[in-house]
Write a protein that holds these residues in place. Structure first.
Motif, short mmCIF file in Angstrom:
data_model
loop_
_atom_site.label_atom_id
_atom_site.label_comp_id
_atom_site.label_asym_id
_atom_site.label_seq_id
_atom_site.Cartn_x
_atom_site.Cartn_y
_atom_site.Cartn_z
N LEU A 272 0.83 -1.20 0.00
CA LEU A 272 0.00 0.00 0.00
C LEU A 272 0.86 1.25 0.00
O LEU A 272 0.58 2.22 -0.71
N ALA A 273 1.93 1.22 0.76
CA ALA A 273 2.85 2.36 0.77
C ALA A 273 3.50 2.53 -0.61
O ALA A 273 3.70 3.65 -1.09
N ALA A 274 3.79 1.40 -1.25
CA ALA A 274 4.37 1.44 -2.60
C ALA A 274 3.36 2.04 -3.58
O ALA A 274 3.73 2.85 -4.43
N TYR A 275 2.10 1.65 -3.43
CA TYR A 275 1.06 2.18 -4.33
C TYR A 275 0.95 3.70 -4.21
O TYR A 275 0.81 4.42 -5.19
N ARG A 276 1.04 4.17 -2.96
CA ARG A 276 1.00 5.63 -2.72
C ARG A 276 2.09 6.32 -3.53
O ARG A 276 1.84 7.34 -4.19
N GLN A 277 3.28 5.73 -3.52
CA GLN A 277 4.39 6.34 -4.26
C GLN A 277 4.15 6.29 -5.77
O GLN A 277 4.44 7.24 -6.49
N VAL A 278 3.57 5.18 -6.26
CA VAL A 278 3.26 5.09 -7.70
C VAL A 278 2.31 6.21 -8.10
O VAL A 278 2.51 6.87 -9.12
N THR A 279 1.29 6.46 -7.28
CA THR A 279 0.32 7.51 -7.64
C THR A 279 0.99 8.89 -7.65
O THR A 279 0.68 9.72 -8.49
#
Lengths: 332, 207
Positions: A272-279
């Motif tokens: 989820l933290a990785a997804y935040r960075q992708v966005t």
């Protein structure tokens, strides 16, 4: 016996897991023992194009976890990291064909491609269209006659879109064309923080030096294309996302499907933290996220690490993505 | 009558299974030099399945080959297993419904078989694969058919051609197949897939 795994006999693990899947789905799907394939057992709409996929085991929930309403009609599992046989694929193809033909969704690996090709040849009169998924940017070399890019996490989107189109009643070539559009507009990059360990073994498939991350890995425990130093998550996620966005030529105003995929033992908290960075990275490019999946969908046994997949999205594909789906691993 | 009737084909297939069984160590050793060492055991696993499927009274000339083909296609053994399955399938299809194999029919089967393997495996002659034995055997059978050579004699010529082809792989650096990963390290030993093809044609001779 290695104490870090829940394993009886490594040779029996795949069969035992398939039996467990069948039991856990309470009649929604059936495991055909011999030849081995998992097939929908709900009230499947008749006269629908069949959607079939398969590949080695060890990538769960792929593919068997995506068998059900709105996605796959059947999945054909091989042994761990080994292609299913042509006979298995042929039997599953016959089982899902209503006379409107069958789409084979195939990840680009030599063994899978060979066995699916043979299955299509020996399946006689059944009309078959193959959608080859080859999204792995790490293997994007221009070697003449080489095997080409591997197929990885984008296969989930291909199965979702093809499944939705088939459920709507689309014909064989329409379903296949949509699948190819998704596959052709998808790229993935992966990294491993720790290699995977095969069932019954106690040593990982490769050793990573302290302080190193394996960059550009596939989903079979093989080494990646290079090692990079350990860095904070945001930097590693950027190293995955930027080349994928560049390769797709994404620019301001584009929309994408995003799949942040765990490779087996990376926690949802990290994903989820990785997804935040992708966005954030996509925001900076003016690219919008049309839809997303964040979780472990295409794994390499217990490998630690993740992949980032971006797929160009359009209105039609988003509509199909939003169609209802009811499978063990994906439901909305 | 020189054509191969169903019982003769059955005996050929049985001799082939026995011969591979005898040579499993040798094939495994060859594969260790060029691949991952599982070729011999994969062959035996598939052939054990085939043996169980063989009918003692085959219905047509292709029946025994059909058992061989299905057994290889059912067994997941790298890429060579499925390719052997499709090669034997052409022999099965050629003999399907027929009373016997003539030299012409054998030539058809061998030609279609090597074409299937080349297409599916993307391998050509000289790539150090099973094709290096399959192609010369098919050529020998085609020539024999043209010259009206009887089937048994034609198969001897095919066996010689296949063996020469298999031997030639000892001095080839692989471009396809598993051995392409090890390059020069496999030089000096023939490709185990090509050797298996030679053993197949050599098994036709029951004398």
């Amino acid at each position: 016996m290695a104490a870090h795994q829940l394993v009886n006999d490594p040779q029996e693990l795949v069969g035992e897991a398939l039996e467990g899947l069948e039991l856990s789905q309470r009649g929604r799907l059936r495991w055909n023992r011999d030849p081995s394939f998992v097939i929908r057992a709900d009230d499947r709409r008749p006269y629908k194009v069949g959607v079939l996929s398969g590949g080695g085991s060890g990538h769960e929930p792929l593919h068997t976890g995506f068998v059900g309403y709105g996605m796959l009609d059947a999945a054909v599992p091989g042994a761990v990291f080994a292609s299913p046989t042509a006979i298995q694929i042929q039997a599953a193809t016959e089982a899902v064909d209503d006379g409107r033909g069958v789409v084979h969704v195939v990840k680009n690996y030599t063994g899978d491609v060979l066995n699916f090709t043979i299955a299509a040849e020996i399946s006689g009169d059944i009309r078959i269209e193959t959608v080859l998924v080859d999204d792995d940017l790490a293997t994007d070399t221009s070697v003449e006659g080489g095997p080409g890019r591997r197929g990885t996490a984008a296969v989930v989107a291909v199965e979702k879109i093809c499944g939705a189109a088939a459920e709507r009643g689309a014909d064989l070539s329409t379903v296949a064309t949509l699948g190819r559009r998704v596959a052709g507009n998808a790229r993935t990059m992966s990294l491993a923080l720790r290699a995977c360990t095969h069932p019954g073994q106690s040593v990982p498939s490769f050793d990573l030096e302290a302080g190193q991350v394996e960059f550009g890995v596939g989903i079979h425990g093989e080494r990646g294309v290079r090692q990079i130093p350990v860095a904070p998550a945001d930097e590693l996620v950027a190293a995955l996302t930027e080349p994928v966005a560049d390769d797709l030529g994404l620019s301001r105003g584009d929309a994408v499907f995003v799949i942040v995929n765990g490779l087996g033992s990376t926690h949802q908290l990290e994903l989820l933290a990785a997804y935040r960075q992708v966005t954030r990275l996509l925001d900076a490019r003016g690219v919008t996220v049309a839809r997303q999946l964040v979780g472990s969908y295409v794994t390499a046994l217990d490998m630690a690490g993740c992949s980032v997949t971006l797929i160009r999205a359009d209105e039609e594909l988003v509509g199909l993505w939003d169609d209802p789906v009811r499978t063990a691993a994906l439901t909305w | 009558m020189n054509d191969l009737e169903p019982q003769a084909v059955l005996s050929w297939v049985e001799r082939f299974i026995a011969r591979i069984d005898d040579r499993v160590q040798e094939l495994t050793e060859l594969d260790r030099r060029s691949g991952d060492g599982d070729f011999g055991t994969n062959m035996v696993t598939a052939l054990t399945r085939a043996k169980a499927k063989l009918s003692p009274s085959p219905a047509d000339a292709g029946a025994a080959f059909s058992s061989l083909s299905t057994a290889f296609l059912e067994h997941s053994g790298g890429t060579s297993g499925p390719l052997f399955g499709m090669w034997f399938r052409e022999f099965a299809l050629a003999g399907q419904g027929g009373p016997a194999f003539s030299t012409a029919l054998l030539a058809d089967a061998a030609r279609n078989g090597v074409a299937a393997v080349r297409r599916l495996g993307s391998a050509s002659v000289g790539d150090r694969t099973m094709v290096d034995a399959m192609a010369p055997a098919a050529d020998a059978l085609a020539e024999a058919a043209e010259n009206d050579v009887p089937a048994v004699r034609a198969l001897r010529l095919a066996a010689e051609a296949a063996r020469a082809g298999a031997d030639s792989t000892s001095s080839i650096i692989a471009r396809r197949g598993r051995a392409s990963y090890v390059g020069e390290a496999a030089l000096g030993a023939p490709d185990p897939g090509a050797v298996a093809v030679a053993l197949f044609f050599e098994s036709a001779d029951g004398s």
